[in-house]
Design a protein around this motif. Structure first.
Motif, PDB file in Angstrom:
ATOM      1  N   ASP B 280      27.851  13.038  38.711  1.00 41.84           N
ATOM      2  CA  ASP B 280      27.610  13.580  40.059  1.00 41.84           C
ATOM      3  C   ASP B 280      27.970  15.061  40.162  1.00 41.84           C
ATOM      4  N   SER B 281      28.539  15.620  39.113  1.00 44.05           N
ATOM      5  CA  SER B 281      28.693  17.077  39.044  1.00 44.05           C
ATOM      6  C   SER B 281      29.056  17.453  37.620  1.00 44.05           C
ATOM      7  N   PHE B 282      28.776  18.685  37.282  1.00 44.81           N
ATOM      8  CA  PHE B 282      29.103  19.153  35.936  1.00 44.81           C
ATOM      9  C   PHE B 282      29.420  20.637  35.989  1.00 44.81           C
ATOM     10  N   ASP B 283      30.120  21.098  34.975  1.00 41.52           N
ATOM     11  CA  ASP B 283      30.224  22.538  34.759  1.00 41.52           C
ATOM     12  C   ASP B 283      30.321  22.813  33.275  1.00 41.52           C
ATOM     13  N   ILE B 284      29.738  23.921  32.882  1.00 43.20           N
ATOM     14  CA  ILE B 284      29.826  24.411  31.505  1.00 43.20           C
ATOM     15  C   ILE B 284      30.460  25.791  31.608  1.00 43.20           C
ATOM     16  N   ALA B 285      31.715  25.875  31.210  1.00 44.43           N
ATOM     17  CA  ALA B 285      32.481  27.104  31.416  1.00 44.43           C
ATOM     18  C   ALA B 285      32.686  27.828  30.093  1.00 44.43           C
ATOM     19  N   GLN B 286      32.278  29.077  30.078  1.00 44.30           N
ATOM     20  CA  GLN B 286      32.373  29.898  28.874  1.00 44.30           C
ATOM     21  C   GLN B 286      33.376  31.008  29.109  1.00 44.30           C
ATOM     22  N   ASN B 287      34.217  31.215  28.119  1.00 40.27           N
ATOM     23  CA  ASN B 287      35.175  32.323  28.198  1.00 40.27           C
ATOM     24  C   ASN B 287      35.060  33.142  26.921  1.00 40.27           C
ATOM     25  N   ASN B 288      34.653  34.393  27.071  1.00 37.87           N
ATOM     26  CA  ASN B 288      34.508  35.260  25.900  1.00 37.87           C
ATOM     27  C   ASN B 288      35.816  35.919  25.487  1.00 37.87           C
ATOM     28  N   ASN B 289      36.859  35.710  26.267  1.00 39.25           N
ATOM     29  CA  ASN B 289      38.186  36.258  25.956  1.00 39.25           C
ATOM     30  C   ASN B 289      38.116  37.688  25.435  1.00 39.25           C
ATOM     31  N   PRO B 290      37.490  38.590  26.183  1.00 37.38           N
ATOM     32  CA  PRO B 290      37.331  39.956  25.667  1.00 37.38           C
ATOM     33  C   PRO B 290      38.672  40.667  25.507  1.00 37.38           C
ATOM     34  N   ASP B 291      38.683  41.563  24.546  1.00 38.33           N
ATOM     35  CA  ASP B 291      39.864  42.408  24.348  1.00 38.33           C
ATOM     36  C   ASP B 291      39.792  43.540  25.360  1.00 38.33           C
ATOM     37  N   PHE B 306      34.185  41.321  22.501  1.00 40.99           N
ATOM     38  CA  PHE B 306      34.399  39.887  22.700  1.00 40.99           C
ATOM     39  C   PHE B 306      35.515  39.400  21.777  1.00 40.99           C
ATOM     40  N   GLY B 307      36.326  38.488  22.295  1.00 37.67           N
ATOM     41  CA  GLY B 307      37.315  37.796  21.467  1.00 37.67           C
ATOM     42  C   GLY B 307      36.793  36.410  21.112  1.00 37.67           C
ATOM     43  N   ASN B 308      37.706  35.487  20.927  1.00 40.94           N
ATOM     44  CA  ASN B 308      37.293  34.127  20.580  1.00 40.94           C
ATOM     45  C   ASN B 308      36.523  33.501  21.731  1.00 40.94           C
ATOM     46  N   LEU B 309      35.591  32.660  21.352  1.00 40.24           N
ATOM     47  CA  LEU B 309      34.739  32.017  22.358  1.00 40.24           C
ATOM     48  C   LEU B 309      35.299  30.646  22.726  1.00 40.24           C
ATOM     49  N   GLY B 310      35.438  30.434  24.008  1.00 40.42           N
ATOM     50  CA  GLY B 310      35.819  29.109  24.505  1.00 40.42           C
ATOM     51  C   GLY B 310      34.693  28.517  25.320  1.00 40.42           C
ATOM     52  N   LEU B 311      34.378  27.266  25.082  1.00 39.34           N
ATOM     53  CA  LEU B 311      33.269  26.624  25.794  1.00 39.34           C
ATOM     54  C   LEU B 311      33.701  25.219  26.175  1.00 39.34           C
ATOM     55  N   ASP B 312      33.914  25.021  27.454  1.00 44.73           N
ATOM     56  CA  ASP B 312      34.402  23.738  27.951  1.00 44.73           C
ATOM     57  C   ASP B 312      33.376  23.100  28.879  1.00 44.73           C
ATOM     58  N   VAL B 313      33.285  21.800  28.777  1.00 41.38           N
ATOM     59  CA  VAL B 313      32.378  21.041  29.635  1.00 41.38           C
ATOM     60  C   VAL B 313      33.206  20.135  30.531  1.00 41.38           C
ATOM     61  N   GLY B 314      32.903  20.167  31.799  1.00 38.70           N
ATOM     62  CA  GLY B 314      33.545  19.274  32.749  1.00 38.70           C
ATOM     63  C   GLY B 314      32.504  18.393  33.411  1.00 38.70           C
TER      64      GLY B 314
END
Lengths: 178, 415
Positions: B280-291, B306-314
């Motif tokens: 019933d809902s979703f999110d795809i959250a990206q964090n480029n953790n830039p320096d 860009f730093g390390n890439l984080g990609l989380d799904v909720g």
């Protein structure tokens, strides 16, 4: 910088049609000249859909870009040099890298419009459309156009339009802070 | 007579952006997404108290050490804008562009209400069934219509408008030689670093402030939607330097429609049934953790990478069984006690707009479930809902991306 922007005729070249917002007041198409030689004022077109090839009167700086000078040490106030890529006479002949180093800040124009410097085939353009800019933004005697240099990313670099400059209102010499 | 203050409406403004051809050179913005609540410009200064022994116990002065600028933008992006912002988030060279399979022109003009269109070539049109084609792309008479294929004739070829489209009639008139195309395809995957963009934020127009920020890179991008609502993008960028502008930009808005949650089809862990039907809902959250610590001679940053890439799904799902709890904490759907093994799944989410030409696809091929929240008991007796969290990984560098976004739209060039 100018609070009342000078307008130039620009052709839309974006990928998809767009709606011209009414948020900042009227937007007009360029004047045209009918078969009798009568100048027909450009119609108000804000709120309408425009697409590839359509002509719009836009602020010159939006189409041609603009130039600022900032103190590289961020101590002195910045200066607005003018519309397009222009420099003070004393800096003519310097490379872009050298100009950047002494504080010049060249802003490019919009990628989805190109300046119209010649009259379109049909309908005939008016004096407004046929000239790159009106007299009020003609190149001042003491400003110098910066020549194009080979872009670092040719595939993405739009062709530089014909450029001119707006008179510099500030008396300060950009080189003072460089 | 009292002097009244001059308030400025908080919706008199814009957040606009443009892709720079090179770092260090601003560009006048050409992308004007319609902002929503949550959009803002933030300028912050880090300052240092200067304490010197001057015989007093008073602070002598303060020095500004660093000035930073960030922009938050919340929008309901249109398909053409989705490609733009995905490339901004995923990085330089992230767009693998494929030209349309059908790219021809009208052999003659068509009128409003026409039932057929005559085209110069039949490449890509020789199959059977229906096909969505955009006529006069990029012009003010652009129209996405559905046609029956194959066309008739030996050239020019005559396409019949499918009855499913406006009763078999075109809505607009088109000129001879206008383009007839299928969608362009942009396959966008994460890269090592991002392009620089210029953002321009107007807060009250010339009566307030219009600030142009150069050399911005995407910090975070969250794509999300809730049942019945619209696809939202929440973007946060970090910029380097500001220049106040004396006049507002000419705003141009994409007229295409936004994306509804109801256009979506979920494939969860390889299945289109079970929990895939219960999202019933979703999110795809990206964090480029830039320096954002690269500072040299100036009070502003000298670069951003860009730093390390984080990609989380909720995901929020209507709870139907205890499988997710068992998978996440007990090793498998049939597990019954604590186990170290984590459950690995995948997400494929396809939004197809009603015109069937504009399609947005998100693919997370390898995501590890890290949380399957046991649903909370409530006396109201309404349905349990369960929050799931998963993190995308490369699976020991076997996968070439954490997220692949594929956009089929009418932008006929790489972003």
């Amino acid at each position: 910088m100018a609070n009342t922007p000078k307008l130039v005729a620009a052709r839309y070249i974006g990928d998809y049609p767009v709606v011209l917002s009414r948020q900042h007041g009227p937007v007009y198409a360029p004047d045209t000249v009918d078969a009798d030689g009568t100048i027909v004022p450009g119609q108000r077109i804000d709120g309408t859909l425009i697409g590839k090839g359509d002509l719009v009167m836009l602020p010159a700086a939006e189409v041609l870009g603009q130039t600022y000078w900032h103190d590289p040490h961020q101590q002195a106030p910045s200066l607005y040099i003018g519309v397009g890529a222009v420099v003070r006479p004393e800096h003519a002949g310097m490379t872009r890298a050298e100009l950047h180093a002494i504080g010049y800040d060249f802003h490019e124009g919009r990628r989805d419009f190109e300046a119209v410097v010649a009259a379109p085939a049909a309908p005939q353009a008016t004096s407004q459309a046929a000239q790159p800019l009106d007299d009020s933004v003609a190149l001042p005697d003491d400003a110098v156009i910066v020549p194009d240099e080979a872009p670092s990313e040719p595939a993405e670099e739009p062709e530089e339009p014909s450029v001119t400059a707006e008179p510099t209102s500030d008396a300060a010499d950009p080189a003072q802070g460089a | 007579m009292p002097v009244l203050v001059q308030p400025i409406r908080s919706d008199l403004g814009y957040v606009a952006c443009g892709k720079q051809s090179v770092g260090g050179t601003s560009v006048a913005p050409n992308v004007f997404p319609r902002f929503m609540d949550g959009s803002s410009l933030m300028i912050s200064a880090k300052a240092e108290d200067i304490w010197e022994g001057d015989g007093s116990r008073r602070l002598g002065s303060i020095v500004k050490n660093l000035q930073e600028v960030a922009i938050k933008l919340t929008i309901a992006p249109r398909p053409n804008e989705i490609g733009f912002f995905e490339v901004m988030a995923q990085g330089a060279g992230s767009d693998t562009y494929t030209a349309p399979t059908v790219s021809t022109t009208l052999s003659s003009a068509t009128l409003v209400n026409a039932t057929t269109a005559s085209v110069a070539a039949n490449t890509g049109l020789t199959g059977s069934g229906t096909i969505a084609l955009v006529l006069s792309a990029g012009t003010a008479r652009e129209e996405i219509a559905i046609f029956n294929i194959p066309p008739t004739g030996a050239g020019p070829y005559v396409l019949t408008v499918a009855s499913a489209y406006n009763g078999g009639h075109l809505l607009l008139a088109h000129n001879s030689a206008d383009t007839v195309q299928t969608a362009a395809t942009h396959v966008i995957t994460d890269q090592s670093d991002g392009n620089y963009y210029t953002f321009e934020v107007s807060m009250g127009g010339t009566a307030g402030s219009i600030i142009r920020v150069r050399d911005c890179k995407c910090k975070t991008l969250k794509r999300s939607a809730k049942a019945g609502s619209i696809l939202m993008y929440e973007l946060e960028v970090q910029g380097i330097a500001c220049v106040a502008q004396g006049s507002a930009a000419t705003l141009t808005f994409d007229p295409h429609p936004y994306v509804l949650f109801t256009y979506g089809v979920f494939t969860l862990d390889g299945s289109t049934s079970g929990d895939a039907l219960a999202v019933d809902s979703f999110d795809i959250a990206q964090n480029n953790n830039p320096d954002t610590t690269i500072q040299t001679e100036q009070v502003t940053l000298a670069a951003i990478i860009f730093g390390n890439l984080g990609l989380d799904v909720g995901l929020s799902i209507i709870y139907q069984n205890g499988n997710r709890i068992a998978e996440t904490y007990f090793g498998s759907a049939t597990g019954t006690t604590d186990a170290q093994a984590l459950f690995v799944g995948s997400l494929l989410l396809v939004f197809t707009l009603p015109d069937t030409l504009n399609i947005v696809t998100y693919s997370v091929p390898f995501m590890t479930y890290t949380k399957a929240e046991p649903p909370a008991l409530k006396k109201d007796g309404k349905a349990f809902r369960q929050a799931l969290s998963a993190t995308s990984t490369s699976n020991f560098a076997q996968n070439q991306y954490l997220l692949q976004t594929t956009v089929a739209n009418t932008s006929y060039a790489a972003y």
